[in-house]
Design a protein around this motif. Structure first.
Motif, PDB file in Angstrom:
ATOM      1  N   ILE A 151      14.292   4.162 -13.893  1.00 19.67           N
ATOM      2  CA  ILE A 151      13.121   3.784 -13.092  1.00 19.67           C
ATOM      3  C   ILE A 151      11.881   4.496 -13.598  1.00 19.67           C
ATOM      4  N   HIS A 152      10.763   3.811 -13.466  1.00 22.36           N
ATOM      5  CA  HIS A 152       9.462   4.340 -13.862  1.00 22.36           C
ATOM      6  C   HIS A 152       8.528   4.186 -12.676  1.00 22.36           C
ATOM      7  N   ILE A 153       8.017   5.306 -12.179  1.00 24.48           N
ATOM      8  CA  ILE A 153       7.079   5.289 -11.060  1.00 24.48           C
ATOM      9  C   ILE A 153       5.682   5.573 -11.602  1.00 24.48           C
ATOM     10  N   LEU A 154       4.794   4.630 -11.390  1.00 19.34           N
ATOM     11  CA  LEU A 154       3.385   4.812 -11.758  1.00 19.34           C
ATOM     12  C   LEU A 154       2.649   5.206 -10.490  1.00 19.34           C
ATOM     13  N   LEU A 214      10.028  -0.820 -12.764  1.00 22.27           N
ATOM     14  CA  LEU A 214       8.723  -0.222 -12.470  1.00 22.27           C
ATOM     15  C   LEU A 214       8.397  -0.280 -10.981  1.00 22.27           C
ATOM     16  N   ALA A 215       8.019   0.864 -10.430  1.00 16.79           N
ATOM     17  CA  ALA A 215       7.491   0.947  -9.066  1.00 16.79           C
ATOM     18  C   ALA A 215       6.093   1.546  -9.141  1.00 16.79           C
ATOM     19  N   ILE A 216       5.146   0.970  -8.418  1.00 13.90           N
ATOM     20  CA  ILE A 216       3.759   1.444  -8.443  1.00 13.90           C
ATOM     21  C   ILE A 216       3.382   1.959  -7.064  1.00 13.90           C
ATOM     22  N   ASN A 217       2.883   3.183  -7.027  1.00  9.31           N
ATOM     23  CA  ASN A 217       2.588   3.864  -5.769  1.00  9.31           C
ATOM     24  C   ASN A 217       1.078   4.033  -5.599  1.00  9.31           C
ATOM     25  N   CYS A 218       0.539   3.432  -4.527  1.00  6.78           N
ATOM     26  CA  CYS A 218      -0.898   3.535  -4.216  1.00  6.78           C
ATOM     27  C   CYS A 218      -1.060   4.080  -2.805  1.00  6.78           C
ATOM     28  N   VAL A 219      -0.760   5.356  -2.634  1.00  4.37           N
ATOM     29  CA  VAL A 219      -0.914   6.004  -1.333  1.00  4.37           C
ATOM     30  C   VAL A 219      -2.306   6.606  -1.234  1.00  4.37           C
ATOM     31  N   LEU A 220      -3.109   6.078  -0.323  1.00  6.45           N
ATOM     32  CA  LEU A 220      -4.487   6.532  -0.096  1.00  6.45           C
ATOM     33  C   LEU A 220      -5.293   6.489  -1.384  1.00  6.45           C
ATOM     34  N   TYR A 221      -5.152   5.394  -2.121  1.00  2.00           N
ATOM     35  CA  TYR A 221      -5.838   5.262  -3.414  1.00  2.00           C
ATOM     36  C   TYR A 221      -6.735   4.035  -3.518  1.00  2.00           C
ATOM     37  N   LEU A 222      -6.284   2.887  -3.059  1.00  2.00           N
ATOM     38  CA  LEU A 222      -7.006   1.643  -3.338  1.00  2.00           C
ATOM     39  C   LEU A 222      -8.441   1.657  -2.817  1.00  2.00           C
ATOM     40  N   HIS A 223      -8.678   2.314  -1.672  1.00  3.95           N
ATOM     41  CA  HIS A 223     -10.040   2.332  -1.126  1.00  3.95           C
ATOM     42  C   HIS A 223     -11.029   3.006  -2.069  1.00  3.95           C
ATOM     43  N   LYS A 224     -10.527   3.868  -2.952  1.00  5.13           N
ATOM     44  CA  LYS A 224     -11.409   4.562  -3.885  1.00  5.13           C
ATOM     45  C   LYS A 224     -11.973   3.627  -4.952  1.00  5.13           C
ATOM     46  N   LEU A 225     -11.374   2.456  -5.100  1.00  2.00           N
ATOM     47  CA  LEU A 225     -11.846   1.497  -6.086  1.00  2.00           C
ATOM     48  C   LEU A 225     -12.870   0.524  -5.516  1.00  2.00           C
ATOM     49  N   LEU A 226     -13.090   0.576  -4.204  1.00  2.00           N
ATOM     50  CA  LEU A 226     -14.047  -0.332  -3.590  1.00  2.00           C
ATOM     51  C   LEU A 226     -15.472   0.124  -3.868  1.00  2.00           C
ATOM     52  N   ARG A 227     -16.341  -0.835  -4.093  1.00  2.00           N
ATOM     53  CA  ARG A 227     -17.772  -0.561  -4.236  1.00  2.00           C
ATOM     54  C   ARG A 227     -18.528  -1.543  -3.351  1.00  2.00           C
ATOM     55  N   ASP A 228     -19.499  -2.251  -3.893  1.00  2.00           N
ATOM     56  CA  ASP A 228     -20.283  -3.177  -3.084  1.00  2.00           C
ATOM     57  C   ASP A 228     -19.471  -4.375  -2.612  1.00  2.00           C
ATOM     58  N   ASP A 229     -18.422  -4.683  -3.318  1.00  2.00           N
ATOM     59  CA  ASP A 229     -17.516  -5.738  -2.888  1.00  2.00           C
ATOM     60  C   ASP A 229     -16.114  -5.367  -3.364  1.00  2.00           C
ATOM     61  N   SER A 230     -15.179  -6.304  -3.272  1.00  2.00           N
ATOM     62  CA  SER A 230     -13.794  -5.996  -3.627  1.00  2.00           C
ATOM     63  C   SER A 230     -13.444  -6.420  -5.051  1.00  2.00           C
ATOM     64  N   ARG A 231     -14.432  -6.729  -5.871  1.00  2.00           N
ATOM     65  CA  ARG A 231     -14.159  -7.237  -7.216  1.00  2.00           C
ATOM     66  C   ARG A 231     -13.336  -6.262  -8.042  1.00  2.00           C
ATOM     67  N   ASP A 232     -13.723  -4.999  -8.055  1.00  2.00           N
ATOM     68  CA  ASP A 232     -13.045  -4.021  -8.908  1.00  2.00           C
ATOM     69  C   ASP A 232     -11.601  -3.796  -8.478  1.00  2.00           C
ATOM     70  N   VAL A 233     -11.371  -3.714  -7.176  1.00  2.00           N
ATOM     71  CA  VAL A 233      -9.999  -3.477  -6.718  1.00  2.00           C
ATOM     72  C   VAL A 233      -9.124  -4.694  -6.997  1.00  2.00           C
ATOM     73  N   ARG A 234      -9.690  -5.896  -6.937  1.00  2.00           N
ATOM     74  CA  ARG A 234      -8.922  -7.098  -7.267  1.00  2.00           C
ATOM     75  C   ARG A 234      -8.571  -7.126  -8.756  1.00  2.00           C
ATOM     76  N   LEU A 235      -9.512  -6.714  -9.607  1.00  2.00           N
ATOM     77  CA  LEU A 235      -9.225  -6.636 -11.035  1.00  2.00           C
ATOM     78  C   LEU A 235      -8.109  -5.633 -11.303  1.00  2.00           C
ATOM     79  N   PHE A 236      -8.168  -4.511 -10.615  1.00  2.00           N
ATOM     80  CA  PHE A 236      -7.133  -3.483 -10.755  1.00  2.00           C
ATOM     81  C   PHE A 236      -5.769  -4.027 -10.333  1.00  2.00           C
ATOM     82  N   LEU A 237      -5.727  -4.694  -9.183  1.00  2.00           N
ATOM     83  CA  LEU A 237      -4.456  -5.216  -8.676  1.00  2.00           C
ATOM     84  C   LEU A 237      -3.888  -6.300  -9.589  1.00  2.00           C
TER      85      LEU A 237
END
Length: 410
Positions: free
Chosen positions: A150-153, A240-263
């Motif tokens: 297993i690989h945890i990111l 692969l398991a991906i862990n986003c604990v208290l992280y995704l909100h840090k990618l938000l800016r004026d809209d959700s474009r960046d977080v959607r690109l990340f996802l």
């Protein structure tokens, strides 16, 4: 949906005196009176009556204390944040670098050591972080059942406190545990290295085949979104398991474009599971006063939970409130534009973002619910903590206020 933000800052108008003075003579407790003064100060700021706001915040700053009851301590942190916002306006045109601008909205006790220490205290004296880690870990365990490698990111690994319980669970559940590789991300490479060394020693004590790879990522959502896939080593035989604990909100800016690109970038990695934990609050509202009121309600519940469950003379509580919560409150209240990083959103917003990025909600298991209940009963035995199961996801709050959500996706 996320609202678009306006980069427009209110202009200070010293000649503007059409707003009423702050209310006086409340027939209520001193705490309620101070709370109303705090709200009045925020209203004055939103109305651009900055001279009156400075008079009120000066009164609040001198009469509140970080050592009183929960209301007093809450007012102290919020009045301090309002003061920072007002001072930031005063010195805005004199700022000569972005680093100066950043420091103007930070907490005085903001060196990395004190921040890390306050995070560890937060993890100990409140159930919210441990609940998020425990629930996310169980979702990962359920997803990797029967896998040999297993690989945890893990995004924003910090001290890696989430992973020893997972390692122990893996070691105990099988005589031939799988190989474990964690890619831990963060902005401080030395912290990541120290975290990796601690996890490596713990894994060795359990007899696990373990490897930790530190990955420094830039404090820039576009960097994470566009360059992340080429930065990650993916092996064909790993789950692969991906862990986003208290992280995704840090990618938000004026809209959700960046977080959607990340996802979408991590979706392309074909993970078996993606775990998400976030604060259940809308601290991303573009209108200052609404964001302030939302934050005041949210942190009122947080401070009250500490008041009810932690001794009044606790140095750990003081560190959590002044350093960790103080840092968050100052950023939500005092910062604007790119400086504002604590852009929490409610669960329904994350559901829309995750689904539009190609993910489907995976129900959390009954065993995960039993574990969360056991955590509260053994370590935080207060009737005030409320655990709920809704939309196949878990929510933990204080009294009637939901504060954190944890969900699993694929």
């Amino acid at each position: 949906m996320l609202s678009s933000l306006s980069s427009h800052e209110e202009e200070e108008n010293p000649d503007h005196h059409n707003h009423p003075n702050p209310p006086r003579g409340f027939a209520s407790s001193p705490g309620n009176h101070m709370r109303q003064l705090l709200i009045s100060c925020a209203e004055l700021i939103s109305q651009s009556d900055f001279p009156a706001a400075r008079r009120v915040v000066s009164l609040l700053s001198t009469t509140s204390s970080p050592y009183g009851d929960s209301t007093d301590r809450l007012i102290h942190q919020f009045s301090r944040a309002l003061s920072i916002r007002l001072n930031r306006r005063r010195t805005f045109h004199n700022l000569i670098s972005s680093s100066t601008a950043t420091s103007s909205t930070s907490t005085p006790i903001s060196n990395p050591t004190s921040i890390q220490s306050s995070y560890l205290s937060l993890n100990q004296i409140t159930p919210f972080i441990r609940f998020s880690h425990l629930t996310a870990n169980q979702a990962i365990l359920d997803a990797i059942e029967g896998q040999s490698s297993i690989h945890i990111l893990d995004f924003d690994t910090m001290q890696g406190v989430q992973w020893p319980p997972l390692m122990q669970a893996i070691a105990e559940r099988s005589p031939n545990p799988p190989k474990i590789r964690i890619t831990g991300t963060g902005h401080d490479f030395e912290t990541l290295q120290r975290t990796g060394e601690r996890l490596q020693k713990f894994a060795q004590s359990l007899g696990l085949n373990f490897f930790f790879h530190p990955l420094q990522i830039q404090d820039d959502p576009s960097s994470a979104a566009f360059h992340l896939p080429s930065s990650i080593i993916l092996l064909p035989n790993e789950t692969l398991a991906i862990n986003c604990v208290l992280y995704l909100h840090k990618l938000l800016r004026d809209d959700s474009r960046d977080v959607r690109l990340f996802l979408r970038a991590i979706k392309a990695m074909n993970p078996k599971v993606v775990t998400v934990a976030e604060r259940e609050a809308n601290h991303n509202h573009p209108i200052f006063l609404q964001r302030f009121m939302e934050a005041l309600e949210y942190y009122t519940a947080m401070f009250e939970s500490l008041e009810a469950t932690v001794p009044p003379n606790s140095q750990e509580r003081l560190a959590v409130e002044q350093v960790w919560f103080g840092k968050e409150i100052s950023n939500i209240v005092a910062a604007e534009g790119e400086e504002r990083r604590e852009r929490h959103e409610r669960f329904e917003s994350w559901v829309e973002i995750m689904r539009s990025s190609g993910f489907s909600n995976v129900p959390l298991s009954p065993f995960a619910l039993s574990q969360a209940k056991l955590l509260l009963r053994l370590h935080y035995p207060s009737e005030g903590y409320q655990l709920q199961l809704m939309n196949d996801s878990f929510f933990l709050g204080w009294q009637n206020k939901t504060l954190f959500s944890v969900s699993s996706w694929q």
